[in-house]
Write a protein that holds these residues in place. Structure first.
Motif, PDB file in Angstrom:
ATOM      1  N   THR A  32       7.640  -0.594  57.064  1.00 17.75           N
ATOM      2  CA  THR A  32       6.901  -1.765  56.568  1.00 17.75           C
ATOM      3  C   THR A  32       5.403  -1.471  56.573  1.00 17.75           C
ATOM      4  O   THR A  32       4.699  -1.781  55.607  1.00 17.75           O
ATOM      5  N   VAL A  33       4.935  -0.861  57.675  1.00 18.12           N
ATOM      6  CA  VAL A  33       3.509  -0.511  57.747  1.00 18.12           C
ATOM      7  C   VAL A  33       3.156   0.422  56.581  1.00 18.12           C
ATOM      8  O   VAL A  33       2.145   0.238  55.903  1.00 18.12           O
ATOM      9  N   THR A  34       4.023   1.392  56.342  1.00 13.28           N
ATOM     10  CA  THR A  34       3.786   2.334  55.243  1.00 13.28           C
ATOM     11  C   THR A  34       3.685   1.594  53.916  1.00 13.28           C
ATOM     12  O   THR A  34       2.768   1.824  53.119  1.00 13.28           O
ATOM     13  N   LEU A  35       4.635   0.695  53.691  1.00 17.82           N
ATOM     14  CA  LEU A  35       4.660  -0.001  52.396  1.00 17.82           C
ATOM     15  C   LEU A  35       3.505  -0.986  52.258  1.00 17.82           C
ATOM     16  O   LEU A  35       3.011  -1.205  51.158  1.00 17.82           O
ATOM     17  N   VAL A  36       3.069  -1.574  53.397  1.00 20.07           N
ATOM     18  CA  VAL A  36       1.899  -2.454  53.345  1.00 20.07           C
ATOM     19  C   VAL A  36       0.685  -1.628  52.908  1.00 20.07           C
ATOM     20  O   VAL A  36      -0.116  -2.072  52.081  1.00 20.07           O
ATOM     21  N   VAL A  37       0.587  -0.417  53.443  1.00 16.98           N
ATOM     22  CA  VAL A  37      -0.529   0.458  53.041  1.00 16.98           C
ATOM     23  C   VAL A  37      -0.409   0.802  51.557  1.00 16.98           C
ATOM     24  O   VAL A  37      -1.396   0.748  50.818  1.00 16.98           O
ATOM     25  N   VAL A  38       0.804   1.107  51.122  1.00 15.91           N
ATOM     26  CA  VAL A  38       1.013   1.440  49.702  1.00 15.91           C
ATOM     27  C   VAL A  38       0.601   0.238  48.833  1.00 15.91           C
ATOM     28  O   VAL A  38      -0.135   0.380  47.849  1.00 15.91           O
ATOM     29  N   GLY A  39       1.058  -0.960  49.225  1.00 17.32           N
ATOM     30  CA  GLY A  39       0.727  -2.179  48.475  1.00 17.32           C
ATOM     31  C   GLY A  39      -0.763  -2.451  48.489  1.00 17.32           C
ATOM     32  O   GLY A  39      -1.360  -2.800  47.458  1.00 17.32           O
ATOM     33  N   THR A  40      -1.370  -2.273  49.667  1.00 16.70           N
ATOM     34  CA  THR A  40      -2.808  -2.524  49.787  1.00 16.70           C
ATOM     35  C   THR A  40      -3.587  -1.570  48.887  1.00 16.70           C
ATOM     36  O   THR A  40      -4.584  -1.954  48.265  1.00 16.70           O
ATOM     37  N   THR A  41      -3.118  -0.337  48.801  1.00 18.34           N
ATOM     38  CA  THR A  41      -3.821   0.621  47.940  1.00 18.34           C
ATOM     39  C   THR A  41      -3.670   0.241  46.465  1.00 18.34           C
ATOM     40  O   THR A  41      -4.569   0.497  45.671  1.00 18.34           O
ATOM     41  N   ILE A  42      -2.535  -0.374  46.147  1.00 15.11           N
ATOM     42  CA  ILE A  42      -2.382  -0.847  44.749  1.00 15.11           C
ATOM     43  C   ILE A  42      -3.438  -1.930  44.481  1.00 15.11           C
ATOM     44  O   ILE A  42      -4.152  -1.893  43.480  1.00 15.11           O
ATOM     45  N   PHE A  43      -3.538  -2.879  45.435  1.00 13.33           N
ATOM     46  CA  PHE A  43      -4.545  -3.941  45.298  1.00 13.33           C
ATOM     47  C   PHE A  43      -5.954  -3.339  45.240  1.00 13.33           C
ATOM     48  O   PHE A  43      -6.772  -3.721  44.421  1.00 13.33           O
ATOM     49  N   ALA A  44      -6.185  -2.391  46.145  1.00 12.19           N
ATOM     50  CA  ALA A  44      -7.513  -1.774  46.207  1.00 12.19           C
ATOM     51  C   ALA A  44      -7.818  -1.078  44.885  1.00 12.19           C
ATOM     52  O   ALA A  44      -8.945  -1.163  44.377  1.00 12.19           O
ATOM     53  N   VAL A 288       9.415  -1.695  46.783  1.00 14.12           N
ATOM     54  CA  VAL A 288      10.820  -1.475  47.154  1.00 14.12           C
ATOM     55  C   VAL A 288      11.270  -0.070  46.712  1.00 14.12           C
ATOM     56  O   VAL A 288      11.938   0.638  47.466  1.00 14.12           O
ATOM     57  N   GLY A 289      10.832   0.310  45.515  1.00 15.24           N
ATOM     58  CA  GLY A 289      11.190   1.648  45.012  1.00 15.24           C
ATOM     59  C   GLY A 289      10.652   2.734  45.928  1.00 15.24           C
ATOM     60  O   GLY A 289      11.369   3.659  46.290  1.00 15.24           O
ATOM     61  N   THR A 290       9.387   2.602  46.333  1.00 17.32           N
ATOM     62  CA  THR A 290       8.805   3.600  47.240  1.00 17.32           C
ATOM     63  C   THR A 290       9.597   3.639  48.546  1.00 17.32           C
ATOM     64  O   THR A 290       9.917   4.717  49.064  1.00 17.32           O
ATOM     65  N   GLY A 291       9.903   2.462  49.076  1.00 17.09           N
ATOM     66  CA  GLY A 291      10.647   2.393  50.347  1.00 17.09           C
ATOM     67  C   GLY A 291      12.002   3.062  50.247  1.00 17.09           C
ATOM     68  O   GLY A 291      12.374   3.886  51.108  1.00 17.09           O
ATOM     69  N   VAL A 292      12.720   2.750  49.200  1.00 17.87           N
ATOM     70  CA  VAL A 292      14.084   3.282  49.042  1.00 17.87           C
ATOM     71  C   VAL A 292      14.042   4.805  48.823  1.00 17.87           C
ATOM     72  O   VAL A 292      14.775   5.561  49.464  1.00 17.87           O
TER      73      VAL A 292
END
Lengths: 309, 226
Positions: A32-44, A288-292
């Motif tokens: 989850t931490v990893t994906l939050v970082v991935v999501g945050t970087t998308i926003f960034a 979700v794709g990145t996570g899977v």
């Protein structure tokens, strides 16, 4: 792959996922931490891109025409400019528009307005405001205009091209430098963040599978093939990614809502909450794709080393 | 059926686990490999299962040199050899039923076969009522019986039992040995490694005695002599 095998692999993966509750929860948290970082970087990335567009939009070149320059000639030049591949847009301000703008800008400066009235006529010429696709393209546009001016000689309707002002040129060069550096820096920071968190997720899954290394050896010794051992671990890894992805998407809803107004005010243009809702399918696929995929690849690699018996 | 041809195993630190070991096992035999700890019994088993490679010599199972079988095909060979270990080695997150079913699933058996054979084999080892228990809910003796059930469920040609009674009390030891005898009576070859004198003396079968990696005795109806 036949259905019986697929069913067995899925069942084994699901059972391991539910029975290894502690390992599953720990892996999901890290993922989850990893994906939050991935999501945050998308926003960034979106915010950075928007800010850079905003900044790029500030750059332009103005062509000032002589007072009384015929409008049809200005329109012809505008058409020629619009045909140039470097030009994104050309705005036209008539002499009257320039005067109105000037008056509005000096509405509290009675002295200047009185001086303007004393002249008895509009002292301003029309203006073309040119925006290029890239800052580096202004040079070519300015040279085109300079060529037109030189060709017309004394009869040129162009009074001045502000690109050739030293200050303006310096500002453009600096702006280009800032935009390029910000782009590179942003990309580098995003890449480093993603690399670090992905590495952490990989290590966590490796540790989770390390705890099952003896099981894997037993499976090998009772005659299980590599695929039959590896596949349930991959299913388990994919489930970690799926659950972590859903948690991350849920977390981003209140987070982006809370930060939406702030991002609009601070960076201008983008409201992250609206962007999140508007691009939800993209976020779903990315998170979700990145996570899977991450779960599957990490598990595949982690199990591989224990299959060498 | 099994043939060890001048097998030696010397580890990187120059310790000798096996030295020039040669013997053969015929189909249907029940042989015991005895020796004190460090004699090389477990290394012998690992050689047969292709868990380890010999430094020199060859190990044949049904005329196949087990160390020439590619890693991706080794599972096919191992399905013909049922294994029982001292520490049971059951899969901790699977029930007794699932542990045994796993071995069947791995060898591609159908769901119908699994549903019919697993309860049957658990009945053979007298654990029908523990079918849904996890390993940590079973005693040592029960876990070993599940391990034996897992080893025999695919009807392998040979059962290799590496110190199967090492962690058991005398009662469970007796029961495990009786089960192995029963399996052997049904025609399956048994290779048993142990250092339990009582077990060997009660069996009255062939005994290979090892000492410091060497075979020092091979008696047809042997006793534990060391």
């Amino acid at each position: 792959m036949d259905w019986v095998l697929l069913k067995r692999v899925l069942r084994a993966g699901l059972l391991d996922f539910s029975r290894n509750a502690f390992v599953s929860v720990a892996s999901i948290l890290v993922m989850t931490v990893t994906l939050v970082v991935v999501g945050t970087t998308i926003f960034a990335g979106v915010i950075l891109n928007s800010a850079l567009i905003e900044l790029r939009d500030k750059a332009d070149v103005n062509v000032y025409f002589t007072v009384g320059a015929p409008e049809d000639q200005i329109m012809a030049l505008q058409a020629q400019l619009q045909a140039l591949p470097e030009v994104a847009s050309v705005g036209y301000l008539s002499a009257q528009d320039v005067l109105t703008q000037f008056e509005a800008a000096h509405q509290n400066d009675q002295l200047t307005l009185n001086a303007l009235n004393e002249l008895g006529q509009n002292p301003f010429g029309a203006v073309l405001n040119i925006k290029a696709h890239q800052i580096s393209q202004y040079d070519a546009i300015a040279k085109f205009l300079q060529g037109q001016q030189a060709a017309a000689g004394q009869n040129s309707i162009i009074d001045k091209i502000n690109y050739f002002d030293e200050q303006h040129q310096t500002a453009l060069v600096r702006l280009e430098g800032i935009i390029t550096s910000a782009g590179y820096l942003g990309t580098a920071v995003i890449a480093i963040l993603i690399f670090m968190t992905v590495a952490i997720a990989f290590t966590t899954l490796r540790l989770a599978i390390y705890s099952s290394r003896e099981e894997i050896q037993v499976m090998r010794l009772v005659g299980a093939g590599a695929f039959y051992i590896r596949a349930p671990f991959m299913v388990e890894g994919m489930l970690y990614g799926l659950v972590a992805g859903v948690i991350t998407l849920l977390l981003f809803y209140p987070l982006s809502y809370a930060l939406g107004a702030a991002t609009t005010n601070f960076f201008g243009g983008v409201n992250v909450f609206s962007y999140y809702l508007g691009h939800f399918p993209l976020f779903f696929l990315a998170i979700v794709g990145t996570g899977v995929v991450l779960g599957a690849i990490a598990s595949f690699l982690a199990v591989r080393r224990y299959l060498r018996i | 059926m099994i043939y060890f041809d001048r097998v030696s195993k010397i580890y990187a630190d120059n310790s000798v686990a096996l030295e020039d070991v040669s013997f053969s096992v015929e189909p249907g035999e029940f042989i015991s490999v005895v020796g004190q700890s460090g004699a090389g019994k477990t290394t012998l088993v690992k050689m047969l299962l292709a868990e380890e490679r010999p430094t020199s010599g060859s190990v044949f199972f049904e005329s196949i040199n087990v160390h020439e079988v590619p890693l991706k095909n080794i599972n096919t060979l191992r399905r013909k050899i049922g294994t029982v270990f001292q520490d049971f080695r059951l899969l901790p997150n699977k029930t007794a039923y699932e542990n045994i079913a796993f071995a069947m699933e791995a060898s591609g058996k159908s769901e119908e076969e699994i549903r019919s054979d697993v309860p049957h084999v658990l009945e053979l080892v007298d654990l029908r009522e523990k079918i849904n228990n996890f390993p940590d809910e079973l005693s040592g003796g029960e876990q070993q019986r599940v391990a034996i059930a897992r080893a025999i469920v695919n009807q392998p040609d040979v059962i290799v039992a590496d110190e199967p009674t090492g962690n058991l009390d005398p009662t469970n030891t007796y029961e495990v040995v009786q089960i192995l005898k029963k399996i052997n009576d049904l025609g399956t070859t048994i290779v048993l490694t142990t250092h339990n004198k009582g077990v060997i003396d009660s069996l009255k079968r062939r005994v290979i005695t090892m000492e410091r990696g060497k075979v020092i005795r091979d008696d047809k109806e042997g006793k534990y002599i060391l």
